[in-house]
Design a protein around this motif. Structure first.
Motif: not given
Lengths: 302, 427, 283
Positions: B253, B257-260, B263, B397, B400-401, B404, B406
């Motif tokens: 996961n 977002n940019l900036g995520e 931190p 997309s 992503e599979k 994860k 899939v």
């Protein structure tokens, strides 16, 4: 149309009235035709063409492709997924919303006097909020270590990472939609319940019927027309499911929250106007079909 | 009025509309695109309407104030548009004829805007195209014509927690094989994830395709007339991407977002990630000046073929519908000068597209920038095809599979190839 | 309640009432919690929200997020845009829909039924079904990225006509007949009789229109291209999914800026809101 005019056209008073009436309707008609009716028709026409963004200034100078856009849609597993997701959202979301709103409406109508208005206002408040703002706020509440899982942990439940979990992302959005929308059916049910004469219940309780039985056999059947209205209203609003995935998930994870609306917007973004129109027309068809089904469901049994 | 009458009326309307409009596409004429008409060397005049995105949009007015001083009769009006959704905004502006004079364009999106038909080719002799980085220049050339002038470039390098690496006795990895143990060593020092990479958010392809390039894959044929994702090298690259997750180095996961990620990097939850030149500023914000001492910067670890990174950046283009076309091109000519580009670097931190601007003192002194400069020699852009926005979204997309688990890399690559073939290259 | 009630039944009734109140209070707490969390969160610096996302009270409350919203993010302008667009749509709907509603309700004329059926059909067609051709059309009118482009498609709505027709239909015909016998024109009847009697309906329509436009998202998203034309929801959404997606304090403050004005209006005029929504459901 000709038959009606022929019937009554001879009456000069009626002809004058018709003229006056249409003048009253004129400003409305201008905008209604240009921005209401025509786009519905144009959307259908565009869905049979290969119109793209570059054709925007010459929208009639495009190729006619028949049903090709629709074939492309149903060939695309993402669209099929979007269709199923939208139905999931509607089919689960609407009954849950209706049950909760009915329970609260019945509670508010149970004869309590104190704070009734206060409760009604409080329960209705989410309805007026912008879905965008709500989605922004709930996105934080749904974080793995966020407020909702904190509350669940309080009662000993280990909550999932809602919006990152392909199984839980959709239920999370349904819960949010129920929260935002149940106020609408609540006030409609409340108005419907106030139309049920108290004498009917009193008569039933004299006959020794339990509250539950009198609710089921008297109140519910009388609420059937109200239920129909609520179901139609909610399905129109739930089928437009778009803002939530736009802000919260981008249609993910793994397309689990992509909706027809979101899909259509994406195709629009790619400049594929014909395909986007076809996708939104599928939505129109679903609305028509669902409204028809609901009319059947709630009408025939009464 | 019966329902039947209504339906008949609607059906009648549909048919009439088709007949009246004579629906049908006129044949479009092919043929070579000529360069725009030359622009004179006199000062610019009139109002120049410019769109710029994000931080660039916020800071551009400061830079163009100097242009306005040199061209007293010109007035530059900068409108800020967020990067998010900006491609749709430009496309719709072109389509609806409500464009400004010029706009900043993300290098990978240029081709799809050209396909929209709203951009004017660069006037002959406006700038010396060879003065720019080849990776930047090549993305301005579409179908044999040049549609934009490179302004700034960005490439991606590896950012890692130097303190954690030192504690583990590990040094910056230079190959795929070195990278996995390196990331695990960071995890042994307390990082939850040794690495962080996007897994399906928009523009995930910018993080995924470099693996394919590093394995030696070519994504289109030489004429850019068809996609060739499904090569042995492509598969090797995508398999490498999946191994990041199967090895437990990176979270499936990934950031959305940019900036995520910043931190998490500061807190030590994430040990390393790949990002661009703006990252130093973001890390400074997230962790403070002191934290920067813990940040290591290194070139991308090489795959079997090379250590190719992604090159992106901003170009400037002028719209066909521009009201002040000459003024716009004059502004762009000024913006592409090495001196202006050095000034822009001090204002924004954006890296100059003009190679000679890197010789200036401000740029050559910084050791971090040296890494970027080295990496720029080996960096590639998305295939310059007009349908890339769509193909890129498809790669997102499918990636992503893969992340994860899939899909297997084979399945995903086959799906990308089939989908991309259906979309076509637009050529 | 004059019937004699057995003591056990009375006890049962009291228990039921207490149970009802407990249910209602619990439900209300859950319903209002997101509002409270949003408002409190907007007063926290971003670092505090990240450090403990489940906390309620701000440790060091600040209005800094709101100051940022106004100074750095142009939210003042978006606010004005939202008010302008919603305001113009309210005027259009109140004026044009009441005129058409009057004709549909009180004048017998050729084409009346087909017009009303079309209005009914359009009630259920969602905006998402027509935004593409609407965009093509508004763009070809040269109105993309302009206030007129934002406003025109919603200047009249089928819901407005529907509501006004239903309401005006309930005004007794005898009033109109008397005026007609006195030789009053239809315009005069509309201005002197219908409008004054339609106060509550017009208020309801105005409020519902304002509510809908204030929260409208898809159309402004599509037609507004530059920053200076954004309405509040568009600005918030693009801000939330873009570079500032993790600027929690600012985003919560932005959400408050979108939600608080309309909730305030709602609290002041709640009767009209609730009646308005209820009347859309009652024939």
């Amino acid at each position: 149309m000709t038959s009606i005019v022929a019937n009554r056209g001879g009456d000069p008073a009626r002809r004058r009235r018709t003229l006056v009436a249409w003048s009253f309707c004129l400003p409305f008609m201008v905008f209604f035709l240009a921005f209401g009716l025509w786009p519905v028709l144009a959307s259908l026409l565009m869905s049979f063409t290969d119109i793209r963004s570059r054709d925007l200034r010459t929208p009639v100078n495009v190729g006619f492709v028949g049903l090709e856009n629709y074939v492309t849609l149903f060939d695309d597993p993402t669209f099929v997924r979007a269709l199923l997701n939208t139905l999931y959202f509607v089919v689960v979301g609407i009954p849950v919303t209706m049950v909760i709103s009915l329970v609260i409406a019945v509670a508010l109508n149970s004869g309590i006097q104190r704070l009734k208005g206060f409760f009604r206002v409080g329960y209705f408040a989410p309805v007026v909020t912008s879905i965008i703002a709500v989605a922004v706020v709930w996105r934080y509440m749904y974080q793995g270590d966020g407020l909702i899982n904190g509350a669940l942990a309080f009662v000993g439940i280990h909550g999932p990472d809602w919006l990152n979990d392909p199984v839980w992302a959709m239920p999370a959005m349904i819960v949010m939609a129920v929260w935002r929308n149940f106020g609408i059916p609540m006030v409609i049910f409340l108005a419907g319940l106030q139309g049920v004469a108290p004498e009917l219940h009193e008569a039933a309780s004299v006959d020794g019927a339990s509250r539950w039985r009198s609710f089921r056999s008297i109140t519910l059947p009388l609420l059937r027309p109200t239920t129909l209205v609520v179901a139609v209203l909610l399905s129109i609003s739930y089928l437009q499911f778009f803002e939530e995935p736009f802000v919260m998930t981008g249609g993910g994870p793994l397309d689990s929250t992509i909706s027809i609306g979101y899909y259509a917007y994406e195709q629009f973004g790619f400049g594929l106007y014909g395909l986007a129109s076809a996708a939104s027309y599928v939505l129109v068809l679903v609305i028509a079909l669902l409204s028809f089904l609901q009319f059947r469901l709630f009408r025939t049994r009464s | 009025m019966s329902r039947k009458t209504v339906l008949a009326a609607i059906a009648g309307g549909v048919i009439t509309a088709f007949v009246l409009t004579g629906c049908g596409r006129a044949a479009t004429s092919g043929g070579a695109v000529e360069a725009g008409a030359p622009v004179d060397n006199g000062p610019a005049t009139g109002t120049v309407d410019v769109w710029a995105m994000g931080t660039e949009g916020e800071k551009l007015p400061e830079l163009v104030a100097k242009f306005e001083k040199e061209n007293p009769d010109a007035d530059v009006k900068v409108t800020a548009v967020p990067w998010q959704d900006y491609a749709k905004k430009i496309e719709t502006a072109v389509a609806s004829g409500s464009t400004p004079d010029a706009t900043l364009v993300g290098s990978s999106d240029l081709a799809s805007f050209v396909a929209g038909g709203g951009l004017e080719p660069v006037p002959a002799g406006l700038v010396d195209v060879d003065s720019f980085y080849p990776g930047a220049r090549s993305s301005t050339e579409i179908d044999g014509a040049t549609y934009a002038v490179p302004w700034y470039v960005e490439t991606r390098v590896l950012f890692y927690r130097k303190d954690l690496a030192q504690a583990a006795g590990a040094k910056a990895p230079t190959t795929w094989d070195e990278f996995t143990p390196f990331a695990k060593a960071l995890q042994a020092q307390g990082a939850k994830w040794g690495f962080s990479v996007a897994t399906g958010a928009p523009y995930t392809w910018q993080g995924v395709l470099p693996y394919l390039w590093q394995a030696g894959a070519e994504l289109t044929d030489a004429e850019r007339s068809k996609f060739t994702f499904d090569s042995k090298q492509g598969l090797e690259g995508l398999t490498r991407y999946q191994s990041l997750f199967t090895d437990g180095i990176a979270s499936p996961n990934g950031p959305v977002n940019l900036g995520e990620v910043e931190p998490k990097f500061v807190s030590g939850e994430v040990g390393s990630f790949i990002s661009g030149p703006w990252e130093i500023g973001l890390l400074n914000q997230a962790g403070g000046k002191k934290f920067l001492a813990n940040v290591g910067v290194a070139k991308i670890p090489a795959g079997p073929h090379a250590n190719t990174s992604y090159i992106g950046g901003g170009h400037f283009s002028v719209f066909k519908d521009a009201k002040n076309r000459d003024g716009a091109w004059k502004l762009i000519r000024w913006l592409s000068k090495p001196k202006t580009q050095t000034d822009w670097f001090t204002i924004s931190g954006d890296l100059p597209a003009a190679q000679s601007a890197w010789e200036s003192d401000v740029l050559s002194a910084d050791p971090n920038l040296a890494v970027f400069r080295e990496q720029l020699k080996n960096a590639q852009n998305a295939p310059a095809v007009t349908t890339w926005t769509q193909v890129g979204a498809l790669v997102d997309s499918e990636a992503e599979k893969v992340a994860k688990r899939v899909s297997t890399p084979q399945e995903a690559l086959a799906a990308i190839q089939a989908g991309a073939a259906k979309i076509g290259t637009g050529n | 309640m004059t019937t004699v009630i057995a003591p056990s039944a009375a006890r049962q009734r009291v228990a039921l009432r207490i149970g009802t109140y407990v249910l209602l209070v619990l439900g209300l707490v859950v319903t209002l919690a997101p509002f409270a969390w949003m408002m409190l969160g907007a007063l926290k610096p971003t670092g505090e929200i990240i450090a403990d996302p489940t906390a309620w009270l701000p440790k060091s409350p600040t209005l800094g997020n709101f100051a940022d919203l106004l100074s750095r993010q142009n939210f003042g302008l978006y606010f004005v845009n939202s008010i302008l667009v919603a305001g113009a749509c309210v005027v259009g709907n109140v004026l044009f829909c009441s005129m058409a509603g009057y004709a549909l309700a009180k004048i017998d004329f050729a084409g009346q039924r087909i017009l009303f059926s079309l209005v009914l059909v359009m009630l259920v067609v969602p905006g998402i079904a027509t935004f593409v051709p609407l965009f093509v059309q508004v763009s070809n009118l040269g109105l993309a990225n302009s206030y007129l482009g934002l406003i025109m498609p919603y200047l009249v709505t089928p819901l407005g006509v529907f509501l006004m027709r239903q309401f005006i239909g309930e005004i007794p015909d005898s009033l109109l007949e008397a005026a007609r016998l006195d030789g009053a024109s239809e315009v005069r009847i509309f201005l002197r009789i219908i409008l004054p009697l339609s106060g509550p309906a017009l208020a309801t329509l105005a409020i519902l229109t304002f509510l809908f436009q204030w929260n409208n998202f898809l159309w402004p998203l599509v037609i507004a291209q530059t920053d200076n034309m954004y309405t509040l929801p568009v600005a918030l959404a693009l801000f939330a999914v873009g570079a500032n997606g993790t600027n929690y304090g600012l985003l919560l403050a932005g959400s408050v800026a979108v939600v608080l004005p309309i909730v305030t209006v709602f609290l002041c005029l709640q009767r009209y809101f609730i009646q308005g929504i209820a009347s859309t459901g009652i024939k």
